[in-house]
Write an enzyme that holds these catalytic residues in place. Structure first.
Site, PDB file in Angstrom:
ATOM      1  N   ASP A  45       0.871  -1.182   0.000  1.00  0.00           N
ATOM      2  CA  ASP A  45       0.000   0.000   0.000  1.00  0.00           C
ATOM      3  C   ASP A  45       0.903   1.225   0.000  1.00  0.00           C
ATOM      4  O   ASP A  45       2.080   1.144   0.354  1.00  0.00           O
ATOM      5  CB  ASP A  45      -0.886  -0.009   1.263  1.00  0.00           C
ATOM      6  CG  ASP A  45      -1.802   1.212   1.340  1.00  0.00           C
ATOM      7  OD1 ASP A  45      -2.229   1.697   0.276  1.00  0.00           O
ATOM      8  OD2 ASP A  45      -2.072   1.685   2.455  1.00  0.00           O
ATOM      9  N   SER A  46       0.335   2.349  -0.373  1.00  0.00           N
ATOM     10  CA  SER A  46       1.089   3.605  -0.318  1.00  0.00           C
ATOM     11  C   SER A  46       1.435   3.971   1.122  1.00  0.00           C
ATOM     12  O   SER A  46       2.365   4.730   1.359  1.00  0.00           O
ATOM     13  CB  SER A  46       0.269   4.725  -0.943  1.00  0.00           C
ATOM     14  OG  SER A  46      -0.976   4.825  -0.293  1.00  0.00           O
ATOM     15  N   TYR A  50      -0.367   8.295  -2.495  1.00  0.00           N
ATOM     16  CA  TYR A  50      -0.275   8.168  -3.948  1.00  0.00           C
ATOM     17  C   TYR A  50      -1.429   8.918  -4.629  1.00  0.00           C
ATOM     18  O   TYR A  50      -1.353   9.258  -5.791  1.00  0.00           O
ATOM     19  CB  TYR A  50      -0.359   6.700  -4.383  1.00  0.00           C
ATOM     20  CG  TYR A  50       0.877   5.864  -4.119  1.00  0.00           C
ATOM     21  CD1 TYR A  50       1.993   6.377  -3.467  1.00  0.00           C
ATOM     22  CD2 TYR A  50       0.917   4.532  -4.550  1.00  0.00           C
ATOM     23  CE1 TYR A  50       3.113   5.593  -3.228  1.00  0.00           C
ATOM     24  CE2 TYR A  50       2.036   3.741  -4.329  1.00  0.00           C
ATOM     25  CZ  TYR A  50       3.129   4.265  -3.664  1.00  0.00           C
ATOM     26  OH  TYR A  50       4.229   3.478  -3.444  1.00  0.00           O
ATOM     27  N   GLY A  51      -2.516   9.140  -3.869  1.00  0.00           N
ATOM     28  CA  GLY A  51      -3.747   9.691  -4.449  1.00  0.00           C
ATOM     29  C   GLY A  51      -3.592  11.067  -5.077  1.00  0.00           C
ATOM     30  O   GLY A  51      -4.399  11.463  -5.900  1.00  0.00           O
ATOM     31  N   CYS A  89      -3.977  -0.744  -2.287  1.00  0.00           N
ATOM     32  CA  CYS A  89      -4.060   0.710  -2.441  1.00  0.00           C
ATOM     33  C   CYS A  89      -4.905   0.948  -3.678  1.00  0.00           C
ATOM     34  O   CYS A  89      -4.593   0.445  -4.756  1.00  0.00           O
ATOM     35  CB  CYS A  89      -2.665   1.274  -2.637  1.00  0.00           C
ATOM     36  SG  CYS A  89      -2.626   2.978  -3.213  1.00  0.00           S
ATOM     37  N   ASN A  90      -5.976   1.712  -3.515  1.00  0.00           N
ATOM     38  CA  ASN A  90      -6.893   1.871  -4.630  1.00  0.00           C
ATOM     39  C   ASN A  90      -6.293   2.672  -5.769  1.00  0.00           C
ATOM     40  O   ASN A  90      -6.524   2.375  -6.937  1.00  0.00           O
ATOM     41  CB  ASN A  90      -8.190   2.520  -4.152  1.00  0.00           C
ATOM     42  CG  ASN A  90      -9.013   1.536  -3.351  1.00  0.00           C
ATOM     43  OD1 ASN A  90      -9.871   0.869  -3.886  1.00  0.00           O
ATOM     44  ND2 ASN A  90      -8.692   1.382  -2.078  1.00  0.00           N
ATOM     45  N   THR A  91      -5.501   3.663  -5.429  1.00  0.00           N
ATOM     46  CA  THR A  91      -4.874   4.458  -6.489  1.00  0.00           C
ATOM     47  C   THR A  91      -3.922   3.574  -7.296  1.00  0.00           C
ATOM     48  O   THR A  91      -3.940   3.585  -8.529  1.00  0.00           O
ATOM     49  CB  THR A  91      -4.103   5.648  -5.885  1.00  0.00           C
ATOM     50  OG1 THR A  91      -4.992   6.376  -5.043  1.00  0.00           O
ATOM     51  CG2 THR A  91      -3.586   6.552  -6.967  1.00  0.00           C
ATOM     52  N   GLU A 140      -6.390   9.771   9.814  1.00  0.00           N
ATOM     53  CA  GLU A 140      -5.049   9.808  10.405  1.00  0.00           C
ATOM     54  C   GLU A 140      -4.992  10.766  11.598  1.00  0.00           C
ATOM     55  O   GLU A 140      -4.075  10.689  12.408  1.00  0.00           O
ATOM     56  CB  GLU A 140      -4.016  10.155   9.333  1.00  0.00           C
ATOM     57  CG  GLU A 140      -4.008   9.086   8.242  1.00  0.00           C
ATOM     58  CD  GLU A 140      -2.717   8.984   7.457  1.00  0.00           C
ATOM     59  OE1 GLU A 140      -1.977   9.965   7.389  1.00  0.00           O
ATOM     60  OE2 GLU A 140      -2.467   7.883   6.910  1.00  0.00           O
ATOM     61  N   CYS A 166     -11.094   3.207  -0.860  1.00  0.00           N
ATOM     62  CA  CYS A 166      -9.825   3.620  -0.254  1.00  0.00           C
ATOM     63  C   CYS A 166      -9.675   2.840   1.042  1.00  0.00           C
ATOM     64  O   CYS A 166     -10.630   2.729   1.821  1.00  0.00           O
ATOM     65  CB  CYS A 166      -9.814   5.114   0.038  1.00  0.00           C
ATOM     66  SG  CYS A 166      -8.371   5.658   0.981  1.00  0.00           S
ATOM     67  N   THR A 167      -8.485   2.318   1.289  1.00  0.00           N
ATOM     68  CA  THR A 167      -8.307   1.417   2.433  1.00  0.00           C
ATOM     69  C   THR A 167      -8.362   2.134   3.781  1.00  0.00           C
ATOM     70  O   THR A 167      -8.458   1.479   4.811  1.00  0.00           O
ATOM     71  CB  THR A 167      -6.975   0.651   2.322  1.00  0.00           C
ATOM     72  OG1 THR A 167      -5.933   1.591   2.086  1.00  0.00           O
ATOM     73  CG2 THR A 167      -7.043  -0.357   1.206  1.00  0.00           C
ATOM     74  N   HIS A 168      -8.305   3.462   3.773  1.00  0.00           N
ATOM     75  CA  HIS A 168      -8.503   4.185   5.041  1.00  0.00           C
ATOM     76  C   HIS A 168      -9.985   4.245   5.427  1.00  0.00           C
ATOM     77  O   HIS A 168     -10.314   4.373   6.606  1.00  0.00           O
ATOM     78  CB  HIS A 168      -8.012   5.630   4.929  1.00  0.00           C
ATOM     79  CG  HIS A 168      -6.551   5.809   5.192  1.00  0.00           C
ATOM     80  ND1 HIS A 168      -5.583   5.424   4.292  1.00  0.00           N
ATOM     81  CD2 HIS A 168      -5.873   6.340   6.250  1.00  0.00           C
ATOM     82  CE1 HIS A 168      -4.392   5.727   4.786  1.00  0.00           C
ATOM     83  NE2 HIS A 168      -4.540   6.275   5.963  1.00  0.00           N
TER      84      HIS A 168
END
Lengths: 258, 258
Positions: free
Chosen positions: A7-8, A39-40, A70-72, A148, A180-182
């Site tokens: 992931d980023s 990365y987004g 990571c979706n991006t 975050e 998005c993984t967040h």
């Protein structure tokens, strides 16, 4: 048959954690590129270059499958990584799309993600390729910094969620893909505000996908986590996300030189 | 006597723009490291390495002074860059501190910035070194994404500003240092909420500093802007910040190899 996950940053640890739960005896490697997160907000070429570096680094551990958590990166770099590596590579887009199509009833699906993910149209294109559905997208650049900051259910979180999602809900969607993984960490707040919406969470979707496609063999159940920078957000969320799994910090040069 | 300015991203263009206004005939170079933005969530070692790469890149244009228009980089990398380069290097910390000390009346000063800037204590330490003042700090990680979303005066911007600043204001500060180059774009909202507070803006502070310390010669008034990635935020704010100044995209390898 070890699995590698990258992931980023640290959001992908929601995916790693879910995979670890369902593959207790499989060796798992994680790389979070925290020195270059996010990365987004990067261009496609930059995202592809970084993804190749991360993928190659994990590949050298002899992994048998690579998860782009990571979706991006999934949106921009999946094809390139599949071409580059001779193992199955799975992004988060296809599992999320398949799950959404299984659970939608009115065939109106919403997608939220970073600017990069939304701009790539990867979810939208795949949904429309696979089924006759109506798709509505919305970039939510404030969600990652909110998470975050640990603001996942206070009044600001609720207001920002409403600011972004009200217009999607008004379109009549019954299913929302968290692209998005967040975002799974905001799931409870979204559920409370819109209790009638089905939420598709990447970490569940990808684990279901792996359970169908990846045949685990008994290994040592090793868990190994690499990061490229010890960021404050990682320090803050570490114990919550990974407990006491050992973490190794890499120099960027160790992955750039590959 | 050209001046070089670098920042982790595009926020430093508020500083570049202010310098350009007051040094119309001086050649100016700007490097925004948009491929690795933000620095505020990176470790000190990583910030120092990136800053050295940016500083060295600009140095090779024969600049006569280097401005670090990034508070995180100023906090961590100023001493290293001064040692490395044989030209004056100025960060945003000292000019901001000097201006704050000139305008405070009750000697209670607040500082806001990224997590990196606040954790480094650079503003706080320099303030306490120079004067007998009370200092209160607060990290505001949501401000940069807010600005990059263009949310500078809506209800969310106001609420987030209040969430972060109320506790500082309650300490009785009369002066607030905006310790991040993105924050000047939130200045009007902060002013409206707390009209009695003196606001110290990096871009003004550093331009005043240069006017005292840098003797300009007549040059061609060249303006040259480099970025390491064409990010969506840059595209969005470009015309607002720099008008039609030409922009050149660099590969990271062009600055990493120095």
């Amino acid at each position: 048959m070890p699995i590698g996950v990258f992931d980023s940053g640290i959001g992908g640890l929601t995916v790693f954690r879910e995979i670890a739960k369902h593959f207790p005896k499989t060796d798992l490697y994680y790389l979070g590129d925290t020195a270059r997160v996010p990365y987004g907000n990067k261009s496609p070429e930059t995202v592809i270059r970084y993804s190749l570096e991360c993928g190659n680094y994990l590949y050298n551990f002899g992994i048998d499958a690579l998860v782009i958590a990571c979706n991006t990166a999934s949106s921009y770099a999946l094809d390139v990584l599949r071409k580059e590596l001779d193992i199955p590579v799975v992004g988060v887009v296809e599992p999320g799309v398949d799950l959404a199509l299984r659970i939608t009833r009115n065939r109106k699906i919403g997608i939220i993600g970073t600017q990069g993910t939304v701009k790539s149209q990867s979810y939208k294109n795949l949904l429309l390729e696979k089924a006759d559905v109506e798709v509505y997208q919305k970039a939510c650049p404030l969600f990652v910094p909110l998470v975050e900051e640990g603001m996942i259910d206070n009044h600001i979180a609720k207001m920002v969620v409403k600011e972004y999602l009200d217009e999607l809900i008004e379109k009549g969607i019954d299913t929302l893909i968290l692209g998005c993984t967040h975002y799974p960490l905001l799931k409870d707040t979204i559920k409370k505000l819109y209790p009638h919406i089905n939420i598709v969470d990447s970490s569940q979707a990808i684990t279901e996908y792996l359970q169908k496609h990846h045949i685990p063999k008994d290994e040592t159940g090793l868990r190994k986590i690499f990061i490229t920078d010890e960021s404050p957000a990682f320090e803050k969320l570490k114990s919550l996300l990974i407990g006491n799994i050992p973490v190794e910090k890499l120099e960027l040069s160790q992955i750039c030189s590959l």
